[in-house]
Design a protein around this motif. Structure first.
Motif, PDB file in Angstrom:
ATOM      1  N   MET A   1       0.823  -1.210   0.000  1.00  0.00           N
ATOM      2  CA  MET A   1       0.000   0.000   0.000  1.00  0.00           C
ATOM      3  C   MET A   1       0.856   1.259   0.000  1.00  0.00           C
ATOM      4  O   MET A   1       0.609   2.209  -0.749  1.00  0.00           O
ATOM      5  N   GLU A   2       1.889   1.292   0.833  1.00  0.00           N
ATOM      6  CA  GLU A   2       2.740   2.477   0.913  1.00  0.00           C
ATOM      7  C   GLU A   2       3.513   2.687  -0.375  1.00  0.00           C
ATOM      8  O   GLU A   2       3.662   3.820  -0.853  1.00  0.00           O
ATOM      9  N   LEU A   3       4.017   1.613  -0.966  1.00  0.00           N
ATOM     10  CA  LEU A   3       4.751   1.732  -2.230  1.00  0.00           C
ATOM     11  C   LEU A   3       3.832   2.177  -3.359  1.00  0.00           C
ATOM     12  O   LEU A   3       4.226   2.963  -4.221  1.00  0.00           O
ATOM     13  N   SER A   4       2.610   1.673  -3.352  1.00  0.00           N
ATOM     14  CA  SER A   4       1.640   2.068  -4.375  1.00  0.00           C
ATOM     15  C   SER A   4       1.377   3.566  -4.322  1.00  0.00           C
ATOM     16  O   SER A   4       1.345   4.251  -5.363  1.00  0.00           O
ATOM     17  N   ARG A   5       1.222   4.106  -3.098  1.00  0.00           N
ATOM     18  CA  ARG A   5       1.005   5.548  -2.946  1.00  0.00           C
ATOM     19  C   ARG A   5       2.248   6.336  -3.334  1.00  0.00           C
ATOM     20  O   ARG A   5       2.160   7.371  -3.996  1.00  0.00           O
ATOM     21  N   GLU A   6       3.406   5.862  -2.925  1.00  0.00           N
ATOM     22  CA  GLU A   6       4.650   6.589  -3.187  1.00  0.00           C
ATOM     23  C   GLU A   6       4.945   6.707  -4.673  1.00  0.00           C
ATOM     24  O   GLU A   6       5.342   7.780  -5.157  1.00  0.00           O
ATOM     25  N   PHE A   7       4.725   5.621  -5.414  1.00  0.00           N
ATOM     26  CA  PHE A   7       5.083   5.620  -6.836  1.00  0.00           C
ATOM     27  C   PHE A   7       3.899   5.953  -7.745  1.00  0.00           C
ATOM     28  O   PHE A   7       4.075   6.116  -8.960  1.00  0.00           O
ATOM     29  N   GLY A   8       2.698   6.060  -7.174  1.00  0.00           N
ATOM     30  CA  GLY A   8       1.532   6.395  -7.977  1.00  0.00           C
ATOM     31  C   GLY A   8       1.164   5.332  -8.987  1.00  0.00           C
ATOM     32  O   GLY A   8       0.734   5.652 -10.105  1.00  0.00           O
ATOM     33  N   VAL A   9       1.327   4.066  -8.598  1.00  0.00           N
ATOM     34  CA  VAL A   9       0.975   2.958  -9.490  1.00  0.00           C
ATOM     35  C   VAL A   9       0.033   2.007  -8.753  1.00  0.00           C
ATOM     36  O   VAL A   9      -0.119   2.079  -7.526  1.00  0.00           O
ATOM     37  N   ALA A  10      -0.592   1.120  -9.496  1.00  0.00           N
ATOM     38  CA  ALA A  10      -1.539   0.173  -8.908  1.00  0.00           C
ATOM     39  C   ALA A  10      -0.809  -0.826  -8.004  1.00  0.00           C
ATOM     40  O   ALA A  10       0.373  -1.140  -8.220  1.00  0.00           O
ATOM     41  N   SER A  11      -1.520  -1.327  -6.999  1.00  0.00           N
ATOM     42  CA  SER A  11      -0.917  -2.306  -6.097  1.00  0.00           C
ATOM     43  C   SER A  11      -0.493  -3.566  -6.840  1.00  0.00           C
ATOM     44  O   SER A  11       0.497  -4.208  -6.474  1.00  0.00           O
ATOM     45  N   GLU A  12      -1.218  -3.913  -7.924  1.00  0.00           N
ATOM     46  CA  GLU A  12      -0.843  -5.088  -8.708  1.00  0.00           C
ATOM     47  C   GLU A  12       0.538  -4.899  -9.334  1.00  0.00           C
ATOM     48  O   GLU A  12       1.330  -5.849  -9.453  1.00  0.00           O
ATOM     49  N   THR A  13       0.848  -3.665  -9.736  1.00  0.00           N
ATOM     50  CA  THR A  13       2.161  -3.368 -10.311  1.00  0.00           C
ATOM     51  C   THR A  13       3.254  -3.562  -9.263  1.00  0.00           C
ATOM     52  O   THR A  13       4.308  -4.149  -9.547  1.00  0.00           O
ATOM     53  N   ILE A  14       3.003  -3.088  -8.050  1.00  0.00           N
ATOM     54  CA  ILE A  14       3.975  -3.249  -6.973  1.00  0.00           C
ATOM     55  C   ILE A  14       4.174  -4.724  -6.655  1.00  0.00           C
ATOM     56  O   ILE A  14       5.308  -5.181  -6.434  1.00  0.00           O
ATOM     57  N   ARG A  15       3.092  -5.486  -6.636  1.00  0.00           N
ATOM     58  CA  ARG A  15       3.218  -6.918  -6.343  1.00  0.00           C
ATOM     59  C   ARG A  15       4.065  -7.622  -7.402  1.00  0.00           C
ATOM     60  O   ARG A  15       4.864  -8.507  -7.081  1.00  0.00           O
ATOM     61  N   ARG A  16       3.907  -7.208  -8.678  1.00  0.00           N
ATOM     62  CA  ARG A  16       4.748  -7.800  -9.727  1.00  0.00           C
ATOM     63  C   ARG A  16       6.211  -7.418  -9.519  1.00  0.00           C
ATOM     64  O   ARG A  16       7.109  -8.237  -9.718  1.00  0.00           O
ATOM     65  N   ASP A  17       6.448  -6.170  -9.098  1.00  0.00           N
ATOM     66  CA  ASP A  17       7.815  -5.757  -8.792  1.00  0.00           C
ATOM     67  C   ASP A  17       8.408  -6.615  -7.675  1.00  0.00           C
ATOM     68  O   ASP A  17       9.553  -7.086  -7.770  1.00  0.00           O
ATOM     69  N   LEU A  18       7.624  -6.829  -6.621  1.00  0.00           N
ATOM     70  CA  LEU A  18       8.103  -7.608  -5.480  1.00  0.00           C
ATOM     71  C   LEU A  18       8.346  -9.062  -5.869  1.00  0.00           C
ATOM     72  O   LEU A  18       9.323  -9.680  -5.421  1.00  0.00           O
ATOM     73  N   ASP A  19       7.480  -9.609  -6.708  1.00  0.00           N
ATOM     74  CA  ASP A  19       7.668 -10.986  -7.180  1.00  0.00           C
ATOM     75  C   ASP A  19       8.981 -11.116  -7.938  1.00  0.00           C
ATOM     76  O   ASP A  19       9.750 -12.070  -7.747  1.00  0.00           O
ATOM     77  N   LEU A  20       9.256 -10.143  -8.817  1.00  0.00           N
ATOM     78  CA  LEU A  20      10.490 -10.177  -9.601  1.00  0.00           C
ATOM     79  C   LEU A  20      11.710 -10.027  -8.694  1.00  0.00           C
ATOM     80  O   LEU A  20      12.702 -10.765  -8.846  1.00  0.00           O
ATOM     81  N   LEU A  21      11.648  -9.105  -7.768  1.00  0.00           N
ATOM     82  CA  LEU A  21      12.766  -8.891  -6.861  1.00  0.00           C
ATOM     83  C   LEU A  21      13.015 -10.107  -5.976  1.00  0.00           C
ATOM     84  O   LEU A  21      14.160 -10.423  -5.642  1.00  0.00           O
ATOM     85  N   GLU A  22      11.943 -10.804  -5.607  1.00  0.00           N
ATOM     86  CA  GLU A  22      12.120 -12.027  -4.824  1.00  0.00           C
ATOM     87  C   GLU A  22      12.791 -13.104  -5.659  1.00  0.00           C
ATOM     88  O   GLU A  22      13.675 -13.824  -5.171  1.00  0.00           O
ATOM     89  N   GLU A  23      12.401 -13.217  -6.934  1.00  0.00           N
ATOM     90  CA  GLU A  23      13.043 -14.177  -7.830  1.00  0.00           C
ATOM     91  C   GLU A  23      14.534 -13.889  -7.969  1.00  0.00           C
ATOM     92  O   GLU A  23      15.353 -14.805  -8.119  1.00  0.00           O
ATOM     93  N   GLN A  24      14.902 -12.613  -7.900  1.00  0.00           N
ATOM     94  CA  GLN A  24      16.306 -12.215  -8.015  1.00  0.00           C
ATOM     95  C   GLN A  24      17.049 -12.324  -6.687  1.00  0.00           C
ATOM     96  O   GLN A  24      18.253 -12.060  -6.625  1.00  0.00           O
ATOM     97  N   GLY A  25      16.334 -12.719  -5.644  1.00  0.00           N
ATOM     98  CA  GLY A  25      16.957 -12.873  -4.331  1.00  0.00           C
ATOM     99  C   GLY A  25      17.226 -11.575  -3.620  1.00  0.00           C
ATOM    100  O   GLY A  25      18.029 -11.520  -2.679  1.00  0.00           O
TER     101      GLY A  25
END
Length: 262
Positions: free
Chosen positions: A23-47
């Motif tokens: 929620m906080e990242l979505s507000r900070e970057f002005g993007v949908a929460s689904e976009t942030i979740r995809r970012d987090l998924d990718l970053l988790e895959e990268q360790g």
């Protein structure tokens, strides 16, 4: 902003504060929460982080991660020192009574200050109990403190006495104030620590004391480790070095927990 730039900034935030929320990242970057979740998924895959409910934490943060007391003493030293000074103010120099001090790096700094302080009157002795070998050694040098060390099996990584005999001794005590450390303090899970035996002793301390004061630097806030030892409504005061995140702040207020900022 490109997705890679946003993801780098998310990684930087994780490194700085240890945890981020969708929620906080979505507000900070002005993007949908689904976009942030995809970012987090990718970053988790990268360790680069680890996903948790509602957000992400450092990749090195796990529910059973535990560092030695010596290593923890070097982490967030200034913050812990400030917390220890604030904790000492919870014990006026006119105080006559009993204290219980849990094992830990922040409580150890508090014990050093307590041992060095001169009481307001020569007969103002304080009875102090602890399950920490290091803290007992510190307190033993003070003439105005009556020291009781709780026995049991010693955990090498923390120098704390644990086990059934330690818990049995705590059931026969009713200290005025207990100063407790924690590896995690969260709105949903409460207070937690990685080790089951140490959690059992902390729980016994919480139940024994008339008043419970938790010492936890801000890196422990909204962190959940493996074993819960207390609910938020079992705590009277939390001393930390930064304002708690919104959800935790609301939960603390709802349970009547006083928050002291060091």
């Amino acid at each position: 902003m490109y997705a890679t730039e946003r993801q780098d900034r998310i990684s930087t935030a994780i490194a700085r504060v240890g945890r981020v929320s969708v929620m906080e990242l979505s507000r900070e970057f002005g993007v949908a929460s689904e976009t942030i979740r995809r970012d987090l998924d990718l970053l988790e895959e990268q360790g680069r982080l680890r996903r948790v409910h509602g957000g992400a934490v450092s990749a090195q943060s796990t529910t059973i991660a535990e560092t030695s007391l010596a290593d923890r003493s070097d982490q967030a030293r200034e913050q812990k020192s400030a917390i220890a000074r604030a904790a000492l103010r919870q014990v006026p120099d006119t105080f006559r009574g009993s204290l219980l001090i849990d094992a830990g790096s922040t409580t150890a700094q508090f014990a050093e200050l307590l041992a060095a302080r001169q009481p307001a009157a020569p007969d103002a002795r304080i009875d102090v109990s602890t399950n920490s070998l290091a803290i007992a050694a510190t307190l033993n040098a003070s003439a105005h403190l009556a020291l009781r060390i709780l026995g049991g099996k010693i955990r090498g990584i923390t120098g704390a006495a644990v086990g059934p005999s330690t818990i049995a001794q705590l059931t026969d005590l009713r200290p005025d104030i207990a100063f407790i450390g924690a590896n995690g303090v969260s709105d949903g899970f409460g207070l937690s620590t990685p080790d089951e035996a140490e959690a059992a002793v902390k729980a016994a301390m919480v139940h024994a004391a008339r008043r419970v004061v938790v010492l936890a630097d801000s890196s422990k806030l909204e962190v959940e480790t493996l074993v819960r030892f207390a609910r938020l409504d079992e705590v009277d005061t939390l001393i930390t070095d930064a304002p708690p995140p919104a959800l935790l702040a609301s939960a603390l207020a709802a349970h009547g927990v006083e928050v002291v900022l060091a």
